[in-house]
Design a protein around this motif. Structure first.
Motif, PDB file in Angstrom:
ATOM      1  N   VAL A  58       4.506   7.701  -5.103  1.00  0.00           N
ATOM      2  CA  VAL A  58       4.779   8.665  -6.165  1.00  0.00           C
ATOM      3  C   VAL A  58       3.684   9.726  -6.236  1.00  0.00           C
ATOM      4  CG1 VAL A  58       5.043   8.976  -8.655  1.00  0.00           C
ATOM      5  CG2 VAL A  58       6.111   7.033  -7.506  1.00  0.00           C
ATOM      6  N   GLY A  59       4.100  10.973  -6.141  1.00  0.00           N
ATOM      7  CA  GLY A  59       3.173  12.083  -6.274  1.00  0.00           C
ATOM      8  C   GLY A  59       2.414  12.433  -5.025  1.00  0.00           C
ATOM      9  N   ALA A  60       2.581  11.662  -3.959  1.00  0.00           N
ATOM     10  CA  ALA A  60       1.841  11.939  -2.733  1.00  0.00           C
ATOM     11  C   ALA A  60       2.454  13.119  -1.986  1.00  0.00           C
ATOM     12  CB  ALA A  60       1.845  10.703  -1.830  1.00  0.00           C
ATOM     13  N   ASP A  61       1.636  13.774  -1.172  1.00  0.00           N
ATOM     14  CA  ASP A  61       2.167  14.783  -0.264  1.00  0.00           C
ATOM     15  C   ASP A  61       3.073  14.073   0.742  1.00  0.00           C
ATOM     16  OD1 ASP A  61       1.857  17.630   1.081  1.00  0.00           O
ATOM     17  OD2 ASP A  61       1.631  16.127   2.669  1.00  0.00           O
ATOM     18  N   ALA A  62       4.317  14.532   0.859  1.00  0.00           N
ATOM     19  CA  ALA A  62       5.313  13.823   1.659  1.00  0.00           C
ATOM     20  C   ALA A  62       4.873  13.660   3.108  1.00  0.00           C
ATOM     21  CB  ALA A  62       6.656  14.558   1.590  1.00  0.00           C
ATOM     22  N   ASN A  63       4.358  14.707   3.712  1.00  0.00           N
ATOM     23  CA  ASN A  63       3.978  14.631   5.120  1.00  0.00           C
ATOM     24  C   ASN A  63       2.786  13.721   5.338  1.00  0.00           C
ATOM     25  OD1 ASN A  63       5.933  16.388   6.457  1.00  0.00           O
ATOM     26  ND2 ASN A  63       4.994  18.037   5.276  1.00  0.00           N
ATOM     27  N   ARG A  64       1.828  13.752   4.438  1.00  0.00           N
ATOM     28  CA  ARG A  64       0.680  12.847   4.570  1.00  0.00           C
ATOM     29  C   ARG A  64       1.113  11.405   4.391  1.00  0.00           C
ATOM     30  NH1 ARG A  64      -4.175  15.906   1.177  1.00  0.00           N
ATOM     31  NH2 ARG A  64      -4.327  17.745   2.558  1.00  0.00           N
ATOM     32  N   TRP A  65       2.037  11.181   3.465  1.00  0.00           N
ATOM     33  CA  TRP A  65       2.528   9.817   3.243  1.00  0.00           C
ATOM     34  C   TRP A  65       3.243   9.306   4.486  1.00  0.00           C
ATOM     35  CZ3 TRP A  65       7.105   7.108   3.090  1.00  0.00           C
ATOM     36  CH2 TRP A  65       7.068   5.867   2.458  1.00  0.00           C
TER      37      TRP A  65
ATOM     38  N   THR B 146       0.822  -1.212   0.000  1.00  0.00           N
ATOM     39  CA  THR B 146       0.000   0.000   0.000  1.00  0.00           C
ATOM     40  C   THR B 146       0.853   1.257   0.000  1.00  0.00           C
ATOM     41  OG1 THR B 146      -1.760  -1.164   1.189  1.00  0.00           O
ATOM     42  CG2 THR B 146      -1.834   1.237   1.214  1.00  0.00           C
ATOM     43  N   LEU B 147       1.854   1.309   0.865  1.00  0.00           N
ATOM     44  CA  LEU B 147       2.703   2.493   0.925  1.00  0.00           C
ATOM     45  C   LEU B 147       3.515   2.660  -0.356  1.00  0.00           C
ATOM     46  CD1 LEU B 147       3.989   2.262   4.607  1.00  0.00           C
ATOM     47  CD2 LEU B 147       2.394   3.956   3.679  1.00  0.00           C
ATOM     48  N   SER B 148       3.946   1.563  -0.950  1.00  0.00           N
ATOM     49  CA  SER B 148       4.713   1.650  -2.196  1.00  0.00           C
ATOM     50  C   SER B 148       3.844   2.197  -3.324  1.00  0.00           C
ATOM     51  CB  SER B 148       5.258   0.272  -2.579  1.00  0.00           C
ATOM     52  OG  SER B 148       6.157  -0.220  -1.602  1.00  0.00           O
TER      53      SER B 148
ATOM     54  N   ASP C  91       2.706  10.308   7.531  1.00  0.00           N
ATOM     55  CA  ASP C  91       1.665  10.065   8.536  1.00  0.00           C
ATOM     56  C   ASP C  91       1.079   8.664   8.366  1.00  0.00           C
ATOM     57  OD1 ASP C  91       1.998  12.564   9.657  1.00  0.00           O
ATOM     58  OD2 ASP C  91       0.349  13.486   8.524  1.00  0.00           O
ATOM     59  N   SER C  92       0.857   8.271   7.115  1.00  0.00           N
ATOM     60  CA  SER C  92       0.316   6.936   6.846  1.00  0.00           C
ATOM     61  C   SER C  92       1.309   5.862   7.264  1.00  0.00           C
ATOM     62  CB  SER C  92      -0.003   6.781   5.352  1.00  0.00           C
ATOM     63  OG  SER C  92      -0.989   7.710   4.941  1.00  0.00           O
ATOM     64  N   LEU C  93       2.587   6.116   7.046  1.00  0.00           N
ATOM     65  CA  LEU C  93       3.623   5.162   7.448  1.00  0.00           C
ATOM     66  C   LEU C  93       3.634   5.000   8.969  1.00  0.00           C
ATOM     67  CD1 LEU C  93       7.214   4.964   6.054  1.00  0.00           C
ATOM     68  CD2 LEU C  93       6.854   5.001   8.516  1.00  0.00           C
ATOM     69  N   VAL C  94       3.537   6.112   9.692  1.00  0.00           N
ATOM     70  CA  VAL C  94       3.532   6.055  11.154  1.00  0.00           C
ATOM     71  C   VAL C  94       2.318   5.280  11.642  1.00  0.00           C
ATOM     72  CG1 VAL C  94       3.389   7.423  13.270  1.00  0.00           C
ATOM     73  CG2 VAL C  94       4.882   8.173  11.388  1.00  0.00           C
ATOM     74  N   ASP C  95       1.154   5.528  11.020  1.00  0.00           N
ATOM     75  CA  ASP C  95      -0.048   4.778  11.400  1.00  0.00           C
ATOM     76  C   ASP C  95       0.131   3.291  11.124  1.00  0.00           C
ATOM     77  OD1 ASP C  95      -1.249   7.129  12.159  1.00  0.00           O
ATOM     78  OD2 ASP C  95      -2.352   7.383  10.284  1.00  0.00           O
ATOM     79  N   ARG C  96       0.761   2.962   9.997  1.00  0.00           N
ATOM     80  CA  ARG C  96       0.942   1.573   9.640  1.00  0.00           C
ATOM     81  C   ARG C  96       1.849   0.863  10.647  1.00  0.00           C
ATOM     82  NH1 ARG C  96       0.247  -0.964   4.829  1.00  0.00           N
ATOM     83  NH2 ARG C  96      -1.426   0.562   4.726  1.00  0.00           N
ATOM     84  N   ALA C  97       2.850   1.569  11.150  1.00  0.00           N
ATOM     85  CA  ALA C  97       3.769   0.972  12.116  1.00  0.00           C
ATOM     86  C   ALA C  97       3.065   0.689  13.438  1.00  0.00           C
ATOM     87  CB  ALA C  97       4.964   1.885  12.347  1.00  0.00           C
ATOM     88  N   GLY C  98       2.030   1.442  13.751  1.00  0.00           N
ATOM     89  CA  GLY C  98       1.248   1.182  14.956  1.00  0.00           C
ATOM     90  C   GLY C  98       2.021   1.326  16.242  1.00  0.00           C
ATOM     91  N   GLY C  99       2.998   2.227  16.247  1.00  0.00           N
ATOM     92  CA  GLY C  99       3.743   2.451  17.469  1.00  0.00           C
ATOM     93  C   GLY C  99       4.893   1.498  17.695  1.00  0.00           C
ATOM     94  N   ILE C 100       5.104   0.572  16.765  1.00  0.00           N
ATOM     95  CA  ILE C 100       6.217  -0.372  16.898  1.00  0.00           C
ATOM     96  C   ILE C 100       7.374   0.154  16.064  1.00  0.00           C
ATOM     97  CG2 ILE C 100       6.985  -2.737  16.509  1.00  0.00           C
ATOM     98  CD1 ILE C 100       4.095  -3.618  16.749  1.00  0.00           C
ATOM     99  N   SER C 101       8.459   0.513  16.707  1.00  0.00           N
ATOM    100  CA  SER C 101       9.542   1.178  15.993  1.00  0.00           C
ATOM    101  C   SER C 101      10.670   0.237  15.589  1.00  0.00           C
ATOM    102  CB  SER C 101      10.126   2.308  16.853  1.00  0.00           C
ATOM    103  OG  SER C 101      10.634   1.787  18.069  1.00  0.00           O
ATOM    104  N   ALA C 102      10.714  -0.969  16.163  1.00  0.00           N
ATOM    105  CA  ALA C 102      11.878  -1.826  15.927  1.00  0.00           C
ATOM    106  C   ALA C 102      11.952  -2.392  14.508  1.00  0.00           C
ATOM    107  CB  ALA C 102      11.906  -2.952  16.958  1.00  0.00           C
ATOM    108  N   PRO C 103      10.915  -3.073  13.989  1.00  0.00           N
ATOM    109  CA  PRO C 103      11.054  -3.662  12.648  1.00  0.00           C
ATOM    110  C   PRO C 103      11.019  -2.570  11.574  1.00  0.00           C
ATOM    111  CG  PRO C 103       9.283  -4.695  13.906  1.00  0.00           C
ATOM    112  CD  PRO C 103       9.634  -3.424  14.592  1.00  0.00           C
ATOM    113  N   PRO C 104      11.846  -2.667  10.572  1.00  0.00           N
ATOM    114  CA  PRO C 104      11.803  -1.665   9.503  1.00  0.00           C
ATOM    115  C   PRO C 104      10.573  -1.838   8.626  1.00  0.00           C
ATOM    116  CG  PRO C 104      13.359  -3.379   8.947  1.00  0.00           C
ATOM    117  CD  PRO C 104      12.895  -3.681  10.337  1.00  0.00           C
ATOM    118  N   ILE C 105      10.132  -0.747   8.047  1.00  0.00           N
ATOM    119  CA  ILE C 105       9.101  -0.772   7.016  1.00  0.00           C
ATOM    120  C   ILE C 105       9.802  -0.545   5.680  1.00  0.00           C
ATOM    121  CG2 ILE C 105       7.110   0.431   6.058  1.00  0.00           C
ATOM    122  CD1 ILE C 105       6.084   0.888   8.822  1.00  0.00           C
TER     123      ILE C 105
END
Length: 331
Positions: A184-191, A178-180, A193-207
């Motif tokens: 392209v063409g997305a607003d960087a900050n909104r994108w 989904t993130l991939s 934000d979506s990445l942070v939501d996808r991580a769900g507060g778990i910072s250890a595994p890379p996305i």
């Protein structure tokens, strides 16, 4: 919370039919500006895979660009991924060809960088069940596959899984589909934000996400810019320190800290990210590809027959010591 590790993979692939003028154009419009922007952002970390046809061209005609790539690797900003040197789908190639292409890619980069690649990138993400076996006797330690290609446990989230077949196993970074798609063409900050939501507060595994290098600038197919170049700069600024919630990392740097605890298995059917236009045919597994497209099967068989016929005179020349100036070209 510690920054979320983000792995960005950018493959640079040009078809074998691409001529020198078009490759020069692509370098001027895509690759040189891309390298310019990485060099200007020392905090940025990412990975690239460069197809063999483009590598041949860079070696002959654009060596300074290749040396700049080497410099970024030495600075720890870039990781170069290995793979099939000239590409092709592993399921449609003879095993000897697959292994030889893997060796070509590793030997090329080892001669240039001093170290062979640790990760394997497959063109079109064309995984087959035999990939772990193909890389079992190489220095390649991990691969990359779309999250839409494999079954995995959704919780807890892990950025990697283990793909095993016939006693051979290969850790696989799962590219967030989904993130991939939305990069392209997305607003960087909104994108982000979506990445942070996808991580769900778990910072250890890379996305992990990926984007074709050709989408970051000039599109040789349409002869137009793919999008406003200002987007690319804003996105790279956000990734290189503009947002404290994320931190770009190279897969080789996060590999030892990412435990591939989740077993992976294929989902029946290709991701529509990589699936060819099937003309109304439902998505199929790569092993069924030639049954859906019989013309590909016919072409492959003709290529194999031609290779067999060439192998006979080459073998005869070698046995009789009659190698001449064109023997290498024939091989």
């Amino acid at each position: 919370m510690e920054p979320i590790p983000l792995q960005l993979i950018v493959p640079f692939h040009q078809p074998l039919s691409m001529g020198n003028d078009e490759l020069n154009d692509a370098c001027d419009r895509i690759y040189e500006p891309f390298i310019d922007r990485i060099e200007a952002r020392p905090e940025l970390r990412l990975s690239v895979h460069i197809g063999g046809h483009l590598l041949d061209f860079l070696s002959k005609y654009r060596e300074p660009l290749l040396m700049r790539i080497r410099g970024l690797v030495q600075r720890g900003q870039l990781e170069v991924l290995g793979g099939l040197f000239y590409g092709g789908l592993p399921a449609l190639l003879p095993e000897d060809d697959v292994r030889a292409q893997l060796a070509m890619g590793s030997e090329y980069w080892e001669s240039l960088l001093g170290d062979a690649p640790s990760g394997i990138w497959l063109p079109e993400l064309a995984w087959t069940t035999d990939v772990p076996r193909f890389v079992s006797d190489t220095e390649l330690m991990y691969g990359f596959g779309s999250s839409s290609q494999f079954f995995r446990d959704e919780y807890p989230y892990r950025g990697m899984g283990m793909f095993e077949r016939g006693g051979h196993a290969l850790p696989v970074y799962l590219l967030d589909d989904t993130l991939s798609r939305s990069l392209v063409g997305a607003d960087a900050n909104r994108w982000i934000d979506s990445l942070v939501d996808r991580a769900g507060g778990i910072s250890a595994p890379p996305i992990s996400v990926w984007v074709r290098g050709e989408r970051l600038g000039f599109d040789p197919g349409s002869r137009t810019w793919a999008f406003d170049r200002g987007w690319r700069d804003a996105f790279m600024d956000a990734l290189s320190g503009g947002r404290e919630e994320i931190q770009t990392v190279r897969p080789i740097d996060s590999f030892e800290h990412t435990l591939p605890i989740n077993p992976l298995k294929f989902i029946h059917g290709c991701s529509d990210v990589i699936e060819p236009d099937a003309g109304g045919v439902s998505p199929v597994d790569w092993h069924d590809f030639m049954h859906v497209f019989p013309e590909v099967d016919t072409l492959t068989r003709r290529m194999l027959r031609a290779s067999d016929k060439l192998r006979e005179p080459i073998g005869t020349m070698e046995e009789e010591g009659e190698q001449n100036e064109w023997a290498g070209e024939l091989a």
